[in-house]
Motif scaffolding. Structure first.
Motif, PDB file in Angstrom:
ATOM      1  N   GLU A  10       0.830  -1.206   0.000  1.00  0.00           N
ATOM      2  CA  GLU A  10       0.000   0.000   0.000  1.00  0.00           C
ATOM      3  C   GLU A  10       0.863   1.255   0.000  1.00  0.00           C
ATOM      4  O   GLU A  10       0.575   2.221  -0.714  1.00  0.00           O
ATOM      5  CB  GLU A  10      -0.926   0.005   1.214  1.00  0.00           C
ATOM      6  CG  GLU A  10      -1.842   1.223   1.255  1.00  0.00           C
ATOM      7  CD  GLU A  10      -2.878   1.192   2.350  1.00  0.00           C
ATOM      8  OE1 GLU A  10      -3.659   2.162   2.447  1.00  0.00           O
ATOM      9  OE2 GLU A  10      -2.923   0.201   3.120  1.00  0.00           O
TER      10      GLU A  10
ATOM     11  N   ARG B 244       0.595   4.399  -2.693  1.00  0.00           N
ATOM     12  CA  ARG B 244       0.224   5.738  -2.234  1.00  0.00           C
ATOM     13  C   ARG B 244       1.368   6.731  -2.384  1.00  0.00           C
ATOM     14  O   ARG B 244       1.146   7.939  -2.499  1.00  0.00           O
ATOM     15  CB  ARG B 244      -0.263   5.674  -0.783  1.00  0.00           C
ATOM     16  CG  ARG B 244      -1.556   4.884  -0.639  1.00  0.00           C
ATOM     17  CD  ARG B 244      -2.215   5.065   0.718  1.00  0.00           C
ATOM     18  NE  ARG B 244      -3.427   4.267   0.817  1.00  0.00           N
ATOM     19  CZ  ARG B 244      -4.616   4.629   0.352  1.00  0.00           C
ATOM     20  NH1 ARG B 244      -4.740   5.780  -0.281  1.00  0.00           N
ATOM     21  NH2 ARG B 244      -5.664   3.838   0.488  1.00  0.00           N
ATOM     22  N   SER B 245       2.608   6.230  -2.401  1.00  0.00           N
ATOM     23  CA  SER B 245       3.751   7.111  -2.578  1.00  0.00           C
ATOM     24  C   SER B 245       3.966   7.504  -4.031  1.00  0.00           C
ATOM     25  O   SER B 245       4.382   8.628  -4.330  1.00  0.00           O
ATOM     26  CB  SER B 245       5.013   6.435  -2.042  1.00  0.00           C
ATOM     27  OG  SER B 245       4.947   6.238  -0.643  1.00  0.00           O
TER      28      SER B 245
ATOM     29  N   GLY C 165      -0.989   9.258  -7.915  1.00  0.00           N
ATOM     30  CA  GLY C 165      -1.798  10.396  -7.494  1.00  0.00           C
ATOM     31  C   GLY C 165      -2.784  10.789  -8.578  1.00  0.00           C
ATOM     32  O   GLY C 165      -2.985  10.049  -9.559  1.00  0.00           O
TER      33      GLY C 165
ATOM     34  N   TRP D 225      -6.842   0.867  -4.132  1.00  0.00           N
ATOM     35  CA  TRP D 225      -5.887   1.842  -3.587  1.00  0.00           C
ATOM     36  C   TRP D 225      -5.565   2.929  -4.607  1.00  0.00           C
ATOM     37  O   TRP D 225      -5.488   4.106  -4.268  1.00  0.00           O
ATOM     38  CB  TRP D 225      -4.594   1.143  -3.172  1.00  0.00           C
ATOM     39  CG  TRP D 225      -4.692   0.311  -1.939  1.00  0.00           C
ATOM     40  CD1 TRP D 225      -5.621   0.430  -0.940  1.00  0.00           C
ATOM     41  CD2 TRP D 225      -3.819  -0.767  -1.568  1.00  0.00           C
ATOM     42  NE1 TRP D 225      -5.382  -0.514   0.034  1.00  0.00           N
ATOM     43  CE2 TRP D 225      -4.283  -1.252  -0.319  1.00  0.00           C
ATOM     44  CE3 TRP D 225      -2.709  -1.352  -2.150  1.00  0.00           C
ATOM     45  CZ2 TRP D 225      -3.652  -2.319   0.339  1.00  0.00           C
ATOM     46  CZ3 TRP D 225      -2.083  -2.406  -1.496  1.00  0.00           C
ATOM     47  CH2 TRP D 225      -2.550  -2.879  -0.265  1.00  0.00           C
TER      48      TRP D 225
ATOM     49  N   ASP E 158      -8.332   5.329  -4.853  1.00  0.00           N
ATOM     50  CA  ASP E 158      -8.385   6.148  -3.652  1.00  0.00           C
ATOM     51  C   ASP E 158      -7.333   7.258  -3.689  1.00  0.00           C
ATOM     52  O   ASP E 158      -7.524   8.323  -3.097  1.00  0.00           O
ATOM     53  CB  ASP E 158      -8.166   5.259  -2.419  1.00  0.00           C
ATOM     54  CG  ASP E 158      -8.478   5.976  -1.124  1.00  0.00           C
ATOM     55  OD1 ASP E 158      -9.564   6.557  -1.011  1.00  0.00           O
ATOM     56  OD2 ASP E 158      -7.620   5.957  -0.215  1.00  0.00           O
ATOM     57  N   CYS E 159      -6.234   7.027  -4.406  1.00  0.00           N
ATOM     58  CA  CYS E 159      -5.192   8.051  -4.575  1.00  0.00           C
ATOM     59  C   CYS E 159      -5.571   9.095  -5.613  1.00  0.00           C
ATOM     60  O   CYS E 159      -4.852  10.093  -5.781  1.00  0.00           O
ATOM     61  CB  CYS E 159      -3.883   7.397  -5.008  1.00  0.00           C
ATOM     62  SG  CYS E 159      -3.096   6.382  -3.751  1.00  0.00           S
TER      63      CYS E 159
ATOM     64  N   ASN F  11       5.492  13.707  -6.027  1.00  0.00           N
ATOM     65  CA  ASN F  11       4.080  13.472  -5.728  1.00  0.00           C
ATOM     66  C   ASN F  11       3.692  14.200  -4.437  1.00  0.00           C
ATOM     67  O   ASN F  11       4.089  13.783  -3.344  1.00  0.00           O
ATOM     68  CB  ASN F  11       3.820  11.969  -5.573  1.00  0.00           C
ATOM     69  CG  ASN F  11       2.377  11.649  -5.235  1.00  0.00           C
ATOM     70  OD1 ASN F  11       1.494  12.508  -5.328  1.00  0.00           O
ATOM     71  ND2 ASN F  11       2.113  10.416  -4.819  1.00  0.00           N
TER      72      ASN F  11
ATOM     73  N   ALA G  45       2.176  12.011  -1.626  1.00  0.00           N
ATOM     74  CA  ALA G  45       2.902  10.879  -1.047  1.00  0.00           C
ATOM     75  C   ALA G  45       2.882  10.981   0.472  1.00  0.00           C
ATOM     76  O   ALA G  45       3.096  12.063   1.033  1.00  0.00           O
ATOM     77  CB  ALA G  45       4.330  10.851  -1.563  1.00  0.00           C
ATOM     78  N   PRO G  46       2.633   9.887   1.177  1.00  0.00           N
ATOM     79  CA  PRO G  46       2.605   9.934   2.642  1.00  0.00           C
ATOM     80  C   PRO G  46       3.930  10.420   3.220  1.00  0.00           C
ATOM     81  O   PRO G  46       5.008  10.031   2.760  1.00  0.00           O
ATOM     82  CB  PRO G  46       2.350   8.472   3.037  1.00  0.00           C
ATOM     83  CG  PRO G  46       1.726   7.836   1.839  1.00  0.00           C
ATOM     84  CD  PRO G  46       2.339   8.536   0.659  1.00  0.00           C
TER      85      PRO G  46
ATOM     86  N   LEU H 214       3.173   4.493   6.434  1.00  0.00           N
ATOM     87  CA  LEU H 214       3.112   4.109   5.024  1.00  0.00           C
ATOM     88  C   LEU H 214       4.201   4.774   4.188  1.00  0.00           C
ATOM     89  O   LEU H 214       4.369   4.429   3.019  1.00  0.00           O
ATOM     90  CB  LEU H 214       1.752   4.494   4.436  1.00  0.00           C
ATOM     91  CG  LEU H 214       0.541   3.675   4.850  1.00  0.00           C
ATOM     92  CD1 LEU H 214      -0.737   4.356   4.375  1.00  0.00           C
ATOM     93  CD2 LEU H 214       0.632   2.261   4.294  1.00  0.00           C
ATOM     94  N   SER H 215       4.932   5.707   4.767  1.00  0.00           N
ATOM     95  CA  SER H 215       5.823   6.537   3.973  1.00  0.00           C
ATOM     96  C   SER H 215       7.120   5.841   3.596  1.00  0.00           C
ATOM     97  O   SER H 215       7.916   5.460   4.463  1.00  0.00           O
ATOM     98  CB  SER H 215       6.151   7.825   4.727  1.00  0.00           C
ATOM     99  OG  SER H 215       7.075   8.614   3.983  1.00  0.00           O
TER     100      SER H 215
END
Length: 366
Positions: free
Chosen positions: A45, A49-50, A53, A73, A76-77, A192, A195-196, A201-202
């Motif tokens: 994940e 997410r990183s 986008g 996912w 969701d981004c 991005n 990005a977390p 999550l980062s």
């Protein structure tokens, strides 16, 4: 009162880094490798997410349930997602990937599962990687089930984000996982804004505070026991050789397919073509009129330690999984699984040949 597992000195940053180096050698990669402190869903994940986008156009390949999760996912981004779904009894082809690029030339991200332990198929990543690389897209690969059972070569295949876990074919812990990250992927993450950051999550936190910092100070207290178990797992693979570990899984898969066909009773491989079947686990199709989950439950009554499971969700009615990975990737375990399934089928009045199944497993080893 002391305990060998509980009263250990803290895991140092240098020790942590040395384990990362060994995982990198296992992958044969020169990319940065980050070991994350959680089960493989964490880097799976986190990597999406990183790197993805609102401006991302993603081709999401679905050959099993994890592909469906990745698509969720990505959406969701804020990414635009093109799903390429194929029947779970087969694999995606490089030609299908090529056709998707031709239809959607804006694709700049491709997500794929290498081996789907849940459905028993495996995808031709080397050929797919050539197509993805020729179009300049970022390539994200879930190799959690395939690592240790079949070759996983992120550099040779042009994989930018390759996530692995040790709990299946590697025979290691589930509490830590790893991701190899290309320079292109780091650049995509840095650009991005979504990005977390300062997040579990980062990946960028690991990049800036760990990798770029010379791996001198860990971000937080590591999962010490899991890290030591991962180190022991890699040591064991190094001792016998990765090729030998992969050969053992391929042999168990071949034995399961051959034995199931010889057993009879209407049992047959779920993945039609052996070349598309994952060596980490073999899925079987239950006979008509037999509910797979009930058959598995009856087989497990005779031996609860058997690595048998029914398919998830709707597949529970028709799919049986023989999870011959890790220490269970042996002909002996396969024999026991087929014997238990054969006995359960016989109880339902179906004709089975246990001796033929046993002989087929033996012959597959020669």
């Amino acid at each position: 009162m002391t305990h060998a597992f509980l009263d250990l000195p803290p895991l140092s940053a240098a020790h942590f880094a040395s384990i990362e180096d060994r995982v990198g050698r296992l992958l044969g990669t020169g990319q940065d490798v980050v070991i994350m402190q959680g089960e493989a869903l964490l880097p799976l994940e986190g990597a999406i997410r990183s790197a993805a986008g609102p401006g991302t156009v993603a081709l999401n390949v679905i050959t099993g349930p994890y592909g469906q999760t990745f698509g969720n996912w990505l959406r969701d981004c804020g990414a635009t997602v093109i799903d390429l779904a194929v029947p779970f009894h087969t694999a995606v082809t490089a030609e299908q990937i090529r056709e998707a690029f031709a239809e959607h030339p804006g694709i700049d991200f491709v997500s794929l599962v290498h081996a789907e332990a849940a459905t028993g198929n495996t995808n031709p990543v080397a050929e797919i990687g050539e197509v993805v690389r020729s179009h300049g897209a970022l390539f994200y690969l879930d190799a959690v089930a395939s690592i240790g059972a079949e070759p996983v070569l992120p550099d040779a295949w042009g994989v930018d984000l390759c996530v692995i876990g040790a709990q299946k074919a590697m025979g290691g812990p589930a509490g830590v996982s790893a991701v190899s990250v290309s320079e292109r992927a780091w650049a995509r993450m840095a650009a991005n804004p979504g990005a977390p950051r300062r997040s579990y999550l980062s990946l960028l936190d690991w990049k800036e505070r760990w990798v770029d910092g010379g791996r001198k100070a860990l971000l937080h207290a590591p999962a010490q026991l899991e890290m030591l178990a991962l180190e022991a797992c890699v040591e064991r693979i190094e001792a016998v050789g990765l090729d030998a570990v992969m050969a053992r899984h391929a042999s168990a898969a071949a034995a399961t397919r051959a034995g199931a066909v010889a057993l009879g009773g209407g049992l047959e491989p779920y993945v039609y073509e052996a070349s598309e079947a994952a060596p980490v686990a073999t899925t079987l199709r239950a006979p008509a009129g037999v509910v797979a989950s009930e058959l598995v439950a009856r087989a497990l009554e005779s031996d609860p330690s058997l690595p048998l499971a029914a398919g998830g969700g709707a597949l529970a009615k028709e799919m049986i999984r023989v999870n011959h990975y890790g220490v269970d990737a042996t002909a002996e375990v396969v024999q026991r699984c087929l014997a238990a399934l054969g006995a359960a089928l016989a109880e339902k009045g179906l004709t089975v040949d246990l001796e033929a199944a046993r002989q087929a497993v033996e012959n597959s080893r020669r």
